[in-house]
Design an enzyme around this catalytic site. Structure first.
Site, short mmCIF file in Angstrom:
data_model
loop_
_atom_site.label_atom_id
_atom_site.label_comp_id
_atom_site.label_asym_id
_atom_site.label_seq_id
_atom_site.Cartn_x
_atom_site.Cartn_y
_atom_site.Cartn_z
N CYS A 162 -41.69 36.77 -14.48
CA CYS A 162 -42.35 35.46 -14.43
C CYS A 162 -43.86 35.61 -14.29
O CYS A 162 -44.61 34.69 -14.63
CB CYS A 162 -41.79 34.63 -13.28
SG CYS A 162 -41.97 35.41 -11.65
N HIS A 181 -51.44 53.01 -14.88
CA HIS A 181 -51.17 51.59 -14.65
C HIS A 181 -49.69 51.34 -14.41
O HIS A 181 -49.32 50.60 -13.49
CB HIS A 181 -51.65 50.75 -15.83
CG HIS A 181 -51.32 49.30 -15.69
ND1 HIS A 181 -51.96 48.47 -14.78
CD2 HIS A 181 -50.40 48.52 -16.33
CE1 HIS A 181 -51.44 47.26 -14.86
NE2 HIS A 181 -50.50 47.25 -15.79
#
Length: 430
Positions: free
Chosen positions: A55, A104
């Protein structure tokens, strides 16, 4: 061969943009088929792919022939998949290449890039991305190893540091407060009022904490039923909350109502039927759902957002103190993975060198066998073993040096020198 990634998350993209970009679970398999088709096309633009879709974020990782071509192809893919023009997308996207992409991903798995630092849910989502890419064959050896390692790094961060300790969201702190009152929740019953995001999070945390029964109440009963069904819970009539309170030990309320939904009279009526049993009321709504005078009722313990907010802030500060430790872990793990990845560039030369040596060994072994004449099986095995051992010992140091040079700037030159010295033909080993 380069690892590239593009990402869109809560740091840069607003909610409506993230909603338009989100690839729902049902669409992931279809989206991943794009990478399978790319690999089968053998154009070496995109050879592998994985997708993390939540989300709050959408990140696409790929193994590409070059960083520039790979990044461009990923943006075009996302544009086609979402129906949003690439020029609009670019203003919200983050780009990662090579070592930065690996670092990352490891940081994401550790919870360093989450809205709530150190949250645990993202680790499961990284694992889900790995499973989906593996099952659809969208990812191959490189990205599967990368995502497996990311999960391991995420686990290490949570066991070797305190980055995920101390409840750091309002809903988790609410449940932690309930635990302080009852210690063991396995025999307790909980009521969640409101089925929005905060209510659902609270409900999930209650279930994880082992409450014996959960009940959901919402002004729209259908919403309550849908939410309760996910956790085998019950539904309470919103207009008669006092009835539900009679058998409840813990109440967490998080509606979007503009006024109180739980009044003094309701709580007094419920407590009259259970005066000796404490009732913990945790109001995480704004404006408050519970009339503040409820706190004066005997054996009722009321907490509001201000109470929880102080705990959340304190716990978040404790987590943030762990960030340098986790960042060091991420850097160490990234260096190890990049070392392995660069070693793959030397594999063709290593394979060609071994093939070259094995061919010479076999040819010379056959000559020696003919000259030696009749030998029994044991003698033949001794001669063959000696030839093999000599070859392995001669190749050991060059092979180690090649792998070590994989991380140097001189790696390509070093490999080329060996190819020239031994007249190696890499295409013969493909």
């Amino acid at each position: 061969m380069e690892i590239v990634a593009i990402g869109l998350n809560h740091h840069k993209a607003p909610v409506d943009v993230r909603a338009r970009m989100s690839l729902l679970t049902a669409d992931i398999e279809d989206a991943l088929s794009f990478f399978v088709q790319q690999a089968q096309g053998r154009q070496n633009v995109l050879m592998e792919g994985t997708i993390i879709s939540t989300c709050n974020r959408l990140e696409i990782y790929a193994l590409a022939g070059t960083c520039a071509d790979g990044s461009t192809a990923l943006v075009e893919f996302l544009s086609q998949k979402s129906g949003v023009a690439s020029q609009i997308l670019k203003q919200y996207l983050d780009y990662y290449q090579g070592e930065a992409a690996v670092e990352h991903l490891f940081a994401v798995a550790c919870g360093l890039d989450s809205q709530v630092v150190g949250e645990n849910e993202i680790l499961g989502q990284v694992r889900d991305a790995y499973d989906a890419a593996r099952d659809t064959k969208a990812a191959g050896a490189v990205l599967l190893k990368l995502f497996r390692r990311a999960v391991t790094v995420g686990k290490r961060a949570r066991t070797d540091t305190a980055i995920s300790r101390n409840a750091a969201s309002v809903s988790s702190v609410a449940v932690a407060l309930a635990k302080q009152h009852f210690l063991d929740l396995s025999s307790k019953r909980a009521l969640v009022i409101g089925s929005g995001e905060m209510g659902r999070q609270a409900l999930r945390n209650l279930v994880i904490s082992g409450v014996s029964q959960v009940t959901v109440s919402n002004r729209t009963r259908l919403h309550a039923e849908l939410t309760a069904a996910q956790y085998n819970g019950q539904v309470a009539d919103f207009e008669r909350l006092e009835d539900a309170l009679q058998d409840t030990d813990i109440v967490i309320s998080s509606t979007a109502a503009p006024h109180a939904v739980l009044h003094v009279a309701q709580v007094e009526k419920a407590m009259a039927t259970r005066p000796d049993r404490p009732l913990v009321l945790i109001d995480i709504a704004m404006p408050p759902d519970v009339e503040p005078e409820v706190a004066h009722i005997a054996n009722v313990f009321l907490y509001n957002l201000d109470d929880l907010g102080t705990v959340v802030q304190t716990n978040l500060e404790k987590r943030k103190q762990e960030i340098p430790k986790v960042e060091m872990l991420v850097r160490e793990e990234t260096a190890q993975f990049m070392s392995w990845l660069r070693s793959l560039d030397m594999l063709p030369t290593i394979v060609a060198l071994r093939r070259h040596a094995d061919l010479i060994c076999q040819a010379e072994l056959q000559k020696a066998m003919r000259r030696l004449g009749e030998m029994d099986d044991q003698q033949r095995e001794v001669v063959q073993a000696m030839a093999k051992a000599l070859t392995n010992k001669l190749l050991h140091t060059p092979t180690v040096r090649l792998k070590e040079r994989a991380c140097d700037q001189s790696a390509e030159q070093y490999s080329q020198v060996l190819q020239d010295l031994f007249d190696l033909h890499l295409h013969e080993c493909s």
